[in-house]
Scaffold this active site. Sequence first.
Site, PDB file in Angstrom:
ATOM      1  N   SER A 104       0.855  -1.190   0.000  1.00  0.00           N
ATOM      2  CA  SER A 104       0.000   0.000   0.000  1.00  0.00           C
ATOM      3  C   SER A 104       0.885   1.232   0.000  1.00  0.00           C
ATOM      4  O   SER A 104       1.539   1.528   1.015  1.00  0.00           O
ATOM      5  CB  SER A 104      -0.925   0.013   1.212  1.00  0.00           C
ATOM      6  OG  SER A 104      -1.845  -1.047   1.150  1.00  0.00           O
ATOM      7  N   LYS A 178      -7.186   1.851  -2.904  1.00  0.00           N
ATOM      8  CA  LYS A 178      -6.825   1.403  -1.557  1.00  0.00           C
ATOM      9  C   LYS A 178      -6.887   2.558  -0.561  1.00  0.00           C
ATOM     10  O   LYS A 178      -7.363   2.397   0.577  1.00  0.00           O
ATOM     11  CB  LYS A 178      -5.426   0.790  -1.560  1.00  0.00           C
ATOM     12  CG  LYS A 178      -4.914   0.357  -0.178  1.00  0.00           C
ATOM     13  CD  LYS A 178      -5.835  -0.680   0.477  1.00  0.00           C
ATOM     14  CE  LYS A 178      -5.415  -1.011   1.916  1.00  0.00           C
ATOM     15  NZ  LYS A 178      -4.199  -1.815   2.005  1.00  0.00           N
ATOM     16  N   LYS A 246      -0.171   5.555   8.038  1.00  0.00           N
ATOM     17  CA  LYS A 246       0.573   5.714   6.779  1.00  0.00           C
ATOM     18  C   LYS A 246      -0.391   5.906   5.613  1.00  0.00           C
ATOM     19  O   LYS A 246      -0.213   6.803   4.777  1.00  0.00           O
ATOM     20  CB  LYS A 246       1.448   4.488   6.531  1.00  0.00           C
ATOM     21  CG  LYS A 246       2.199   4.485   5.205  1.00  0.00           C
ATOM     22  CD  LYS A 246       2.598   3.081   4.773  1.00  0.00           C
ATOM     23  CE  LYS A 246       1.383   2.264   4.377  1.00  0.00           C
ATOM     24  NZ  LYS A 246       1.729   0.953   3.781  1.00  0.00           N
TER      25      LYS A 246
END
Length: 303
Positions: A104, A178, A246
């Site tokens: 990701s 995502k 993150k």
Amino acid sequence: MTSSREGHDGRRIAFLGTGLMGAPMARRLLGAGFAVTVWNRDPGKAEPLAGDGAICAKTPADAVSGADVVITMLTNAEAVKDVLFDRGAADAMAPGTTVIDMSSIAPHFARDHSASLADRDIHHVDAPVSGGVVGAEAGTLAIMAGGDKDVVDGLADVFAPMGRVTRVGPSGAGQLAKLANQQIVAVTIGAVAEAMMLIEAGGGSQAAFRDAIRGGFAESRILELHGKRMVERQFTPGGSSSNQLKDLNAAMETAKTLSLTLPLTAAVHAEFSEFVANGNGEKDHSGLLLHLEEKNARSGGKK
């Protein structure tokens, strides 16, 4: 341990990054009959896969040598760049190899990596996943792919053991999907956590509340899995708060480049930032409940 690197369709797979998510994903590929060579920065996390038939490589370049498909499942964009380019993996790949980056990372990094690999005549698909360790183990991950349609379609049998793949658009689109997914996850975790506090503060049972609303409009995988974690107060990470932060950082940065204001995402981003800054990065992201309880001067909830 298998001695051949030939998969059931003749393609050979290298899997780089066998942590919490990568190890069960690699194991699913092995179970489907693929020959898989694995590498991890910490060899101890790759070696157990030898018992499932994997070949363990000492370096990323060794792992990808002779592979037809290279899958990366790494911590962040810096790790992906380091493994692919700084450690020589890309240079060790033959022209025509396909890299599937299931890490990701921000969309612009995916596009940069795709362009650098294209210069070497290497295909690239960004294909991050959602579903956590449970989905990785069961082979039910939601896989969001960005890249050339023919390339993605040609990888159907590789994706199948790991989950359900959907091509969202061109290079970078998988990572964008995502980030959007992680916005929904984070905001929903925050909403469930606040609801749990409200119920407990008013004298209700958190467990009974969760059961009561199952099947209604508030039903979700977050309520099912993370709500259960909150009720049982089990915050060993499936998905860590540091990784959630993150992704939220990347979502906020991407929104800024697109001139978008995302007030709900901004609010939960601030809470996760504070939670992680207070030393809770390795707690499961459902552990945001602990942070919100602390803000409300609560030491815990009724069981």
